[in-house]
Design a protein around this motif. Structure first.
Motif, PDB file in Angstrom:
ATOM      1  N   ASP A   1      -8.708   3.531  -7.938  1.00  0.00           N
ATOM      2  CA  ASP A   1      -8.649   3.989  -9.329  1.00  0.00           C
ATOM      3  C   ASP A   1      -9.245   5.376  -9.515  1.00  0.00           C
ATOM      4  O   ASP A   1      -9.392   5.854 -10.642  1.00  0.00           O
TER       5      ASP A   1
ATOM      6  N   ALA B   1      -4.648  -0.894  -0.082  1.00  0.00           N
ATOM      7  CA  ALA B   1      -4.770  -2.123  -0.859  1.00  0.00           C
ATOM      8  C   ALA B   1      -3.625  -3.055  -0.515  1.00  0.00           C
ATOM      9  O   ALA B   1      -2.649  -2.660   0.131  1.00  0.00           O
TER      10      ALA B   1
ATOM     11  N   LEU C   1       4.075  -9.658  -1.592  1.00  0.00           N
ATOM     12  CA  LEU C   1       2.870  -8.899  -1.277  1.00  0.00           C
ATOM     13  C   LEU C   1       3.184  -7.857  -0.205  1.00  0.00           C
ATOM     14  O   LEU C   1       3.958  -8.111   0.713  1.00  0.00           O
TER      15      LEU C   1
ATOM     16  N   ASN D   1       3.152   1.659 -11.662  1.00  0.00           N
ATOM     17  CA  ASN D   1       4.265   0.904 -11.098  1.00  0.00           C
ATOM     18  C   ASN D   1       5.138   1.846 -10.284  1.00  0.00           C
ATOM     19  O   ASN D   1       5.412   2.972 -10.694  1.00  0.00           O
TER      20      ASN D   1
ATOM     21  N   TRP E   1       6.516  -2.456  -7.118  1.00  0.00           N
ATOM     22  CA  TRP E   1       5.154  -2.952  -6.972  1.00  0.00           C
ATOM     23  C   TRP E   1       4.260  -2.393  -8.079  1.00  0.00           C
ATOM     24  O   TRP E   1       4.561  -1.380  -8.699  1.00  0.00           O
ATOM     25  N   SER E   2       3.155  -3.100  -8.308  1.00  0.00           N
ATOM     26  CA  SER E   2       2.159  -2.687  -9.286  1.00  0.00           C
ATOM     27  C   SER E   2       0.803  -2.612  -8.616  1.00  0.00           C
ATOM     28  O   SER E   2       0.465  -3.470  -7.792  1.00  0.00           O
ATOM     29  N   ASP E   3       0.025  -1.582  -8.954  1.00  0.00           N
ATOM     30  CA  ASP E   3      -1.315  -1.449  -8.400  1.00  0.00           C
ATOM     31  C   ASP E   3      -2.281  -2.342  -9.168  1.00  0.00           C
ATOM     32  O   ASP E   3      -2.226  -2.419 -10.404  1.00  0.00           O
ATOM     33  N   ARG E   4      -3.179  -2.983  -8.434  1.00  0.00           N
ATOM     34  CA  ARG E   4      -4.191  -3.822  -9.075  1.00  0.00           C
ATOM     35  C   ARG E   4      -5.299  -2.991  -9.718  1.00  0.00           C
ATOM     36  O   ARG E   4      -5.899  -3.391 -10.708  1.00  0.00           O
ATOM     37  N   GLY E   5      -5.597  -1.816  -9.127  1.00  0.00           N
ATOM     38  CA  GLY E   5      -6.772  -1.071  -9.547  1.00  0.00           C
ATOM     39  C   GLY E   5      -6.545  -0.041 -10.630  1.00  0.00           C
ATOM     40  O   GLY E   5      -7.510   0.501 -11.175  1.00  0.00           O
TER      41      GLY E   5
ATOM     42  N   GLU F   1      -0.945  -5.243  -2.621  1.00  0.00           N
ATOM     43  CA  GLU F   1      -0.458  -5.225  -3.997  1.00  0.00           C
ATOM     44  C   GLU F   1       0.687  -6.220  -4.192  1.00  0.00           C
ATOM     45  O   GLU F   1       1.448  -6.508  -3.263  1.00  0.00           O
ATOM     46  N   PRO F   2       0.858  -6.713  -5.430  1.00  0.00           N
ATOM     47  CA  PRO F   2       1.990  -7.597  -5.744  1.00  0.00           C
ATOM     48  C   PRO F   2       3.295  -6.826  -5.803  1.00  0.00           C
ATOM     49  O   PRO F   2       3.344  -5.693  -6.304  1.00  0.00           O
TER      50      PRO F   2
END
Length: 264
Positions: free
Chosen positions: A12, A189, A174, A215, A207-211, A191-192
């Protein structure tokens, strides 16, 4: 402290203004193939949307207007030609902090939409993305099936001289990434993700970043030397708006793990 710990950076800490410049060094040339056409997309459970394309502007309408987030409007767009009869258009909706990547499969009369919106809370911004299928000019026929064909592949992706990544597709939903060169060097990372098959060895990968609010939506082509094209969107905290970059990349398939599911 170990050298790895010293070099590690939180995901982030890199905002779009630092990440996006240089990501477009290998972007495909824009095409005007959609200009002058109107494409009416028919979705399941929601009203059709009519997109009328000009040279650089797309206008859309939908009825009934109360059933969609932005029933009428216009925005700048850019389209690329992935294959003959297969186009991808990116539409950035600054007024609603949202973005659409629309894949038009004109031969099979179907479309695939990655819709991303930045949702504001009391003190934070969150990214929400959905993938929608539609028929072109009528109901949905042939579907874009979810796929496991990327699973096990390890690919090094170059977006140009300043951005170099490693991707390992570890499960259908993933993947693991690692920044080798560029602003994200020393970052990584799991990521989903979501992957859909478009054609033979051709995939939508999102995909999307968790932190951080982010997208990515890419069309990955594994016919011959790997290559990809698409767009990245994130939240610019200084400008308080959605930010977009249209990208392209060339890849190297480093290796592939074949899983024997009979042993699991």
């Amino acid at each position: 402290m170990s050298q790895i710990a010293e070099n590690y950076k939180r995901v982030d800490t890199v905002t779009p203004d630092k990440l996006f410049p240089g990501h477009d060094a290998l972007r495909l040339d824009a095409t005007q193939s959609l200009a002058g056409s109107t494409q009416v997309l028919h979705f399941d459970g929601r009203p059709p949307v009519s997109y009328s394309f000009e040279e650089k502007i797309v206008r859309w309408t939908s009825e009934p207007a109360t059933n969609v987030a932005y029933p009428i409007g216009e925005a700048a767009y850019e389209a690329i030609e992935v294959q003959q009869g297969l186009l991808a258009a990116t539409i950035n909706h600054l007024e609603s902090n949202s973005n659409d990547l629309i894949i038009f499969d004109l031969l099979r009369r179907r479309a695939l939409v990655v819709h991303t919106v930045m949702v504001g809370g009391s003190s934070t911004i969150a990214e929400r993305s959905v993938i929608l299928e539609a028929g072109i000019g009528g109901g949905i026929g042939e579907r874009f099936e979810r796929t496991t064909e990327l699973v096990g592949k390890r690919i090094h992706w170059s977006y140009g001289p300043s951005h170099f990544f490693e991707h390992i597709y570890i499960e259908p939903e993933l993947y693991c990434w690692h920044g080798i060169t560029g602003p994200e060097a020393g970052m990584g990372a799991v990521e989903p993700t979501s992957a859909r098959k478009i054609a033979e060895k051709l995939y939508l990968f999102s995909w999307s970043d968790r932190g951080t609010p982010f997208n990515g939506a890419l069309i990955i082509d594994l016919n011959g030397k790997p290559k990809s094209a698409g767009r990245l969107v994130g939240w610019d905290p200084e400008k308080r708006t959605i930010s977009q970059v249209i990208v392209g990349a060339t890849g190297l398939l480093v290796n592939e793990t074949k899983y024997d599911h009979s042993l699991i």
